[in-house]
Design a protein around this motif. Structure first.
Motif, mmCIF file in Angstrom:
data_model
loop_
_atom_site.group_PDB
_atom_site.id
_atom_site.type_symbol
_atom_site.label_atom_id
_atom_site.label_comp_id
_atom_site.label_asym_id
_atom_site.label_seq_id
_atom_site.Cartn_x
_atom_site.Cartn_y
_atom_site.Cartn_z
ATOM 1 N N VAL A 274 -3.245 -7.869 -0.634
ATOM 2 C CA VAL A 274 -3.889 -6.976 -1.598
ATOM 3 C C VAL A 274 -4.790 -5.953 -0.905
ATOM 4 C CG1 VAL A 274 -5.414 -6.843 -3.598
ATOM 5 C CG2 VAL A 274 -3.802 -8.754 -3.379
ATOM 6 N N LEU A 275 -5.747 -6.441 -0.109
ATOM 7 C CA LEU A 275 -6.733 -5.545 0.493
ATOM 8 C C LEU A 275 -6.087 -4.508 1.404
ATOM 9 C CD1 LEU A 275 -9.766 -4.902 0.873
ATOM 10 C CD2 LEU A 275 -9.738 -6.475 2.834
ATOM 11 N N LYS A 276 -5.167 -4.945 2.270
ATOM 12 C CA LYS A 276 -4.523 -4.022 3.204
ATOM 13 C C LYS A 276 -3.772 -2.920 2.470
ATOM 14 C CE LYS A 276 -0.827 -5.150 5.680
ATOM 15 N NZ LYS A 276 0.051 -5.647 6.765
ATOM 16 N N ASN A 277 -3.038 -3.292 1.430
ATOM 17 C CA ASN A 277 -2.289 -2.300 0.669
ATOM 18 C C ASN A 277 -3.210 -1.350 -0.088
ATOM 19 O OD1 ASN A 277 0.177 -3.350 1.498
ATOM 20 N ND2 ASN A 277 0.261 -4.802 -0.203
ATOM 21 N N LYS A 278 -4.295 -1.899 -0.614
ATOM 22 C CA LYS A 278 -5.218 -1.063 -1.390
ATOM 23 C C LYS A 278 -5.933 -0.049 -0.510
ATOM 24 C CE LYS A 278 -8.896 -1.370 -4.844
ATOM 25 N NZ LYS A 278 -9.742 -2.277 -5.668
ATOM 26 N N LEU A 279 -6.339 -0.481 0.692
ATOM 27 C CA LEU A 279 -7.065 0.419 1.589
ATOM 28 C C LEU A 279 -6.135 1.267 2.454
ATOM 29 C CD1 LEU A 279 -10.021 -1.870 2.719
ATOM 30 C CD2 LEU A 279 -9.947 -0.214 0.846
ATOM 31 N N GLY A 280 -4.893 0.811 2.642
ATOM 32 C CA GLY A 280 -3.886 1.633 3.302
ATOM 33 C C GLY A 280 -3.904 1.644 4.813
ATOM 34 N N HIS B 28 1.694 -15.078 -7.351
ATOM 35 C CA HIS B 28 1.440 -13.640 -7.317
ATOM 36 C C HIS B 28 2.720 -12.815 -7.219
ATOM 37 C CE1 HIS B 28 -0.468 -9.971 -5.159
ATOM 38 N NE2 HIS B 28 -0.718 -9.875 -6.446
#
Length: 409
Positions: free
Chosen positions: A300-306, A251
Motif C-alpha cells: 500500500v505505502l509504496k504504491n501510494k507514495l510512488g 486484501h
C-alpha cells in the motif's frame, strides 16, 4: 579465563551460517529481479563477500570494536587485527578471532541488503564503491555506537543481533539511494514481475536457515539465551508469514508464494533486535504485527507514495527493523536476559525511550550519510546506467554475460 571449547564451536558454526546468508540473499533478490538483470543482482551481493570481507578485517573491526574514543568510534589499536590472534574474550571464553569472524559476516550482508532497492539501474562500479564507503562511514560507526561501547550503548539501547545496526541502516539507506537514482524506465507502466520464484523461495529458505546463526549466535555461547534466541527466530517469522499471507489473501484475493517468502523475511527482520530479550510469546506478537505492518508498507505505502524500491528493501528491512527496535522496548524482559532491561509491558519506560532515540539516530545517519556519499560520488562518476544499457539489462551491459542461454528465432 581459558578457551571454552563449547562456546567457541558454537560461535564458529554460527559464523558460517551467517556467511551462507549472503548467497541466500543473492538468490532471494536474484529471483525477484527481471531475467536480464539476474546475474548483476546476484553479483551485487556476492561481490561484497570479498570487498567487505577485506574491509572489515583490515579496518572495520577496529573502527567498531577498538578502544572507545568519546563514545563515537573505535580506535586503531586493532587495525589489521593487530593483537587479536591470541586474545580471549573474558565473559564468554571464545577467542576474539572467532568474534571477528562472526561480526565480519554481519558487516558483509548489511550493505548487500541495500542492493534490493536499485537492481537494473545502478552501474556496478558505482555500487561497489558506494558500498565500500558506506560500510566505512555508516556501518562501522553505528556498530560501535550500539555494540562497541559507544554512546547509544551508554544510553541503554538494546539490539541483540542488528535491528538498528543492520536493518534500519540498510533499509533507510536503500530508500534514500533509490530516490536519488530515480525510478526504473517504465516503472508503473509495464509489468516488472519476479522472473524466477523458485529461486526466490530457495533464497528465503537459506536466509531463514542462516538466521538461526544470526540471532542465536549473538548469545556468543551455548546455553539458555542461545536456545531462547533460536526459538524466537523460529516463532516470529512463522507467525509473520501466516499473518502476511492471511492479510494478502483478504486484501488481494489470493495467497501468493511471493507473499509467504516476504512475510517470512519480515518476521526475521522484526525479531532480530529482540531475539535475546523477549519471551517466545512476545516473539509471536512481534512477528504477527511485523508481518501486517510490512505487508502494508510493501503493498500500500509504496504504491501510494510512488517510490521505486524494486525488491522492497525499505518495506521489509527498514520498516521491519524499525518495528523490531520499538517492539524490543515493549516486550524486553530481564527474566530472559539479565544483561538487558525491562520494556513497557514490564513497567519501565527507560528502555522504550532509548529505543526511540536510537531509531532517530539510525534514520538520520542513514539518510544524511547516504545522501552525502551519493552526491560526492556522482560528482566524479556516473552512478546510473544510460537508457540503452538499462534497456539491455545489467547482465550484458555491465558484466558481458547472460544468466540464461536462450536462442532467439
Amino acid at each position: 579465563m581459558g578457551i571454552d571449547t563449547g562456546n567457541t564451536a558454537w560461535v564458529l558454526l554460527c559464523a558460517t551460517l551467517v556467511f551462507f546468508m549472503t548467497p541466500g540473499l543473492a538468490f532471494f533478490y536474484g529471483g525477484m529481479a527481471r531475467s536480464k538483470n539476474v546475474l548483476g543482482t546476484i553479483m551485487q551481493s556476492f561481490f561484497l563477500m570479498g570487498l567487505i570481507g577485506v574491509e572489515f578485517c583490515l579496518l572495520g573491526y577496529t573502527m567498531a570494536f577498538g578502544d572507545d574514543i568519546s563514545g563515537l568510534i573505535g580506535g586503531l589499536n586493532k587495525l589489521g587485527l593487530e593483537g587479536v590472534g591470541t586474545a580471549v574474550m573474558e565473559d564468554t571464553g571464545i577467542p576474539e578471532m572467532a568474534f571477528v569472524a562472526f561480526q565480519a559476516m554481519f558487516a558483509i550482508i548489511t550493505p548487500s541488503l541495500i542492493s534490493g532497492a536499485v537492481p537494473g539501474r545502478m552501474k556496478f562500479g558505482a555500487y561497489a564503491l558506494f558500498s565500500l564507503i558506506w560500510a566505512i562511514c555508516i556501518y562501522n560507526p553505528m556498530a560501535h555506537w550500539v555494540w562497541g561501547g559507544g554512546f547509544l550503548a551508554e544510553l541503554g539501547a538494546l539490539d541483540f543481533a542488528g535491528g538498528l545496526v543492520i536493518h534500519i541502516l540498510s533499509g533507510v539507506s536503500a530508500l534514500t539511494l533509490c530516490l536519488l537514482l530515480g525510478k526504473r524506465q517504465g516503472y508503473g507502466r509495464i509489468p516488472m514481475l519476479p522472473h524466477h520464484m523458485p529461486m526466490t523461495i530457495l533464497g528465503a529458505s537459506i536466509l531463514w536457515f542462516g538466521w538461526f546463526g544470526f540471532n542465536a549466535g549473538s548469545a556468543l555461547g551455548v546455553g539458555q539465551l542461545a536456545a531462547n534466541a533460536l526459538i524466537t527466530t523460529l516463532l516470529a517469522p512463522a507467525a509473520a508469514m501466516v499473518a502476511w499471507v492471511v492479510v494478502e489473501w483478504m486484501h488481494h484475493g489470493k495467497p501468493t508464494v511471493f507473499g509467504a517468502a516476504s512475510g517470512c523475511v519480515a518476521g526475521l527482520v522484526a525479531i532480530t533486535p529482540a531475539a535475546g530479550f523477549v519471551t517466545p510469546l512476545g516473539s509471536f506478537w512481534i512477528g504477527v504485527i511485523g508481518g501486517v505492518i510490512c505487508y502494508f508498507a510493501v503493498a500500500v505505502l509504496k504504491n501510494k507514495l510512488g517510490y521505486d524500491d524494486s525488491l522492497d528493501a525499505f518495506g521489509i528491512h527498514g520498516i521491519g527493523g524499525t518495528w523490531g527496535a520499538i517492539a524490543t522496548g515493549i516486550w524486553a524482559t530481564t527474566e530472559i536476559n539479565e544483561a538487558g532491561a525491562n520494556g513497557l509491558l514490564y513497567g519501565e519506560t527507560d528502555l522504550f525511550v532509548a529505543q526511540l532515540i536510537s531509531i532517530v539516530v539510525a534514520y538520520a545517519l542513514a539518510v544524511v550519510g547516504t545522501f552525502i556519499i551519493y552526491k560526492v560520488l556522482s560528482a566524479v562518476m556516473e552512478m546510473r546506467l544510460d537508457k540503452n544499457a538499462e534497456t539491455m539489462g545489467i547482465d550484458i551491459s555491465e558484466h558481458g554475460e547472460s544468466g540464461y542461454n536462450q536462442s532467439s528465432l
